[in-house]
Motif scaffolding. Sequence first.
Motif, PDB file in Angstrom:
ATOM      1  N   GLY A   1       0.813  -1.212   0.000  1.00  0.00           N
ATOM      2  CA  GLY A   1       0.000   0.000   0.000  1.00  0.00           C
ATOM      3  C   GLY A   1       0.841   1.255   0.000  1.00  0.00           C
ATOM      4  O   GLY A   1       0.580   2.201  -0.755  1.00  0.00           O
TER       5      GLY A   1
ATOM      6  N   THR B   1       1.130   3.953  -3.037  1.00  0.00           N
ATOM      7  CA  THR B   1       0.714   5.306  -2.683  1.00  0.00           C
ATOM      8  C   THR B   1       1.768   6.308  -3.125  1.00  0.00           C
ATOM      9  O   THR B   1       1.451   7.351  -3.718  1.00  0.00           O
ATOM     10  CB  THR B   1       0.485   5.413  -1.166  1.00  0.00           C
TER      11      THR B   1
ATOM     12  N   ASP C   1      -4.056   4.693   0.919  1.00  0.00           N
ATOM     13  CA  ASP C   1      -3.706   3.503   1.696  1.00  0.00           C
ATOM     14  C   ASP C   1      -4.470   3.478   3.017  1.00  0.00           C
ATOM     15  O   ASP C   1      -4.981   2.425   3.440  1.00  0.00           O
ATOM     16  CB  ASP C   1      -2.198   3.485   1.945  1.00  0.00           C
TER      17      ASP C   1
END
Length: 562
Positions: A185, A189, A408
Motif C-alpha cells: 500500500g 501510494t 492507503d
Amino acid sequence: MAGVHVSTSQSSSSSSTAASYSSSFIYMDLPVIKSKLSLTKLLGLNAIVCGIEFCGSAAFCFIPPMLLKAGISEQYMSMVLGVGPLMGIFLVPIIGRSSDKCTSQFGRRRPYILLLSIVLLFSLFILLTAKYIGTVIVGGGEVGRFTTILFLVIGSVFLDFTCQVCLTPCEALLSDLSKDTDQHGKCFTVYSFMISFGGCVGYLITALDWSGSYVGTYFGTQENCIFITLIIMYIISMFLTFNTAKEIPLRDILKINSEKMSISSMKPADLGYVSDEPANEDSNHADSLEFNVTISVPFTKWSTINLTNLKQHIISTSYSMLPTVLKRLFNIPYVLRQLALANFCSWTAVMIFNLFYTDYIGQSIYKGDPNAPEDSELRNWYDEGVRMGSWGLLWHCILSAIYSTFIDRIASNLNLQKTYLIGMASFTVSLFIMLFANDIWLANICATCTGFGYATLTTVPYLLLTAYHDNSDVYFCDTHNGCIVPYRGIGADLSILDSAYFLSQVMLTGFMGYIVQHCGSVLAYIVCSSFMGLLSLFCIFNIVYEPNQMTKFLKNSKRVVK
C-alpha cells in the motif's frame, strides 16, 4: 445497466497439467528475507516514474502543435498518436513475461527499464533535432520537409510508446522489492503521488515563458528549452532510481532457496515457477473452451443468465484465428479478467477527459473556433479557453497528488473495492455536473475533483493485483474439472492491466473523432467520459477483493459446468 463477465472453462486431465508444468516455465518470486523500505528509498525507487510522467505531460503539450506546424493534418496526427498505444497492446505482455524470466546479473526489471529509458531519451533527442536535420543537414525544400515530418513522427511514436510501456517494469520492480514486507500500500501510494507530481511539474514547465529568459536566448526556442530540460531531468531521475533499486538476480534467489529447501520434495509451484502456457495450447484450449456469459446486476436478484448453447466449432475456430498474444489474454484467472475490465472502462473515462478537456473548454465554454484565422476573435477566444482549461488539469494533478497520500489509509479502513468505487464515483459525478456548467470556474472545479478518480486508478488496481499474488493459492485457483489455471508472474499480470490502458487509448483515437463529428458538438467528449465512468462503477461491483468471493465463484462455476 449490467456488468458482463465472460468466464472460460477448460477441461483437461491432471496428467496433461503435469506435462504442462514440465514444458516451459516462468520464474516467480521466491521467499527471500527483506527489510522495510524507508520513505527515502520509496521516493528514490519512484523517481523514474516521476521522470516518465514529467516527460509525457510536458512533451505532449508541444508534440501536437509541432506536428501541425510541420504540415500533418489533424486526421493523420490522431493516427500518429494512436500508434504508440497500439504497439503497447502487443509488446507490453511480451515485456512483462520476459522480465519475469530474466536472469541478468542486474536483476529482472532494471535491464528492461534501462533499455526503454534509452529509447525514451533517443526519442526526445529526435524531437529536439528533427527541424534542424530537415532544414540544415538535408537542406530544406520538399525533401527537408519530408525528413522533418518523418523524424517528428518517429520521435512522437516512440516517446508515446516508452512513456507508457516503461511503467510496467517499474510497477513490477515495486512489487518485487515490497514483497513480504507488508508495504504494498505504501509503495503504490508513493507511486501514485510521484505520477501526479510529475504531471504537475510537467504542466508548470510548459506554462513558463522561456523565450525571454537567459536559457531561452541561449537555446533559441521554447521547444528547445523544454526538450533539453526533459532530457536532463529524466537522466537525473533514472540515476536516482538505479542507485536506489538493489535487485537480487533471479539466479541468486534460486541458489539461496535451493540451499534452504529440499527441491526434490517440492512441487513445481513451490519451486517458484509454474507453466508459462498449457501444453498444446492451440489444440487443447480451443477444443475444450466453453464460454459461459454471466450478466450480473448489482443490488438485484437477477444474478446469472447462462448462454450454453453456443456452437463449439464456432468458438474453436474463432479462438484458433487469434494471435498468440491475444490468446494469452483469454487464458488468465477470473479475478484478472474482472479487474482488467474495470480498469479498461475507468481508463477510457479518464483518458477522454484528460485528452479533450481543454478543447471542450475552448469550444463549448468560450465559444471559440480552432479553425478560425490566426489573430481572429474566435481563434483568440479558443486559445484563451485552452489556457484556462490547462489550469483545471493542473489542479486535477495537484489534488490527485494530495489524495494519493491518503488512499492507503482509506483502503485499510474500508476495503479496496469501496475505495475504488469512491474514486470513480467522484469522477463520474464531477463529469455529470460539468455537462451543465456554463462557467469556467465551475468547470475547473469539476475538473479538479476528477483528481480523486485519477489517484485511485493509479493505486487501487495495483494494490488488488499484489493482494492476489500474495494469496495466489486462493485467487488464482480457478478449477475446472480439477485442473488449475496456469499461473503467471507479476510482470505478466501487470501487463494485462497496462494493456487495458493502451486499448482505451487506441479506441479513443479511432472513434472519438467520428463520434464528435457525428454529434456536431464537443459536448460529446464529456458525455462519453461520464458514460464510461458510470459503466466502470458497475464493473467495479464485480471485482474480487476478498477470498470468500472466490469460493462463491468456484461453486457457481461447478454448477454451470454440470
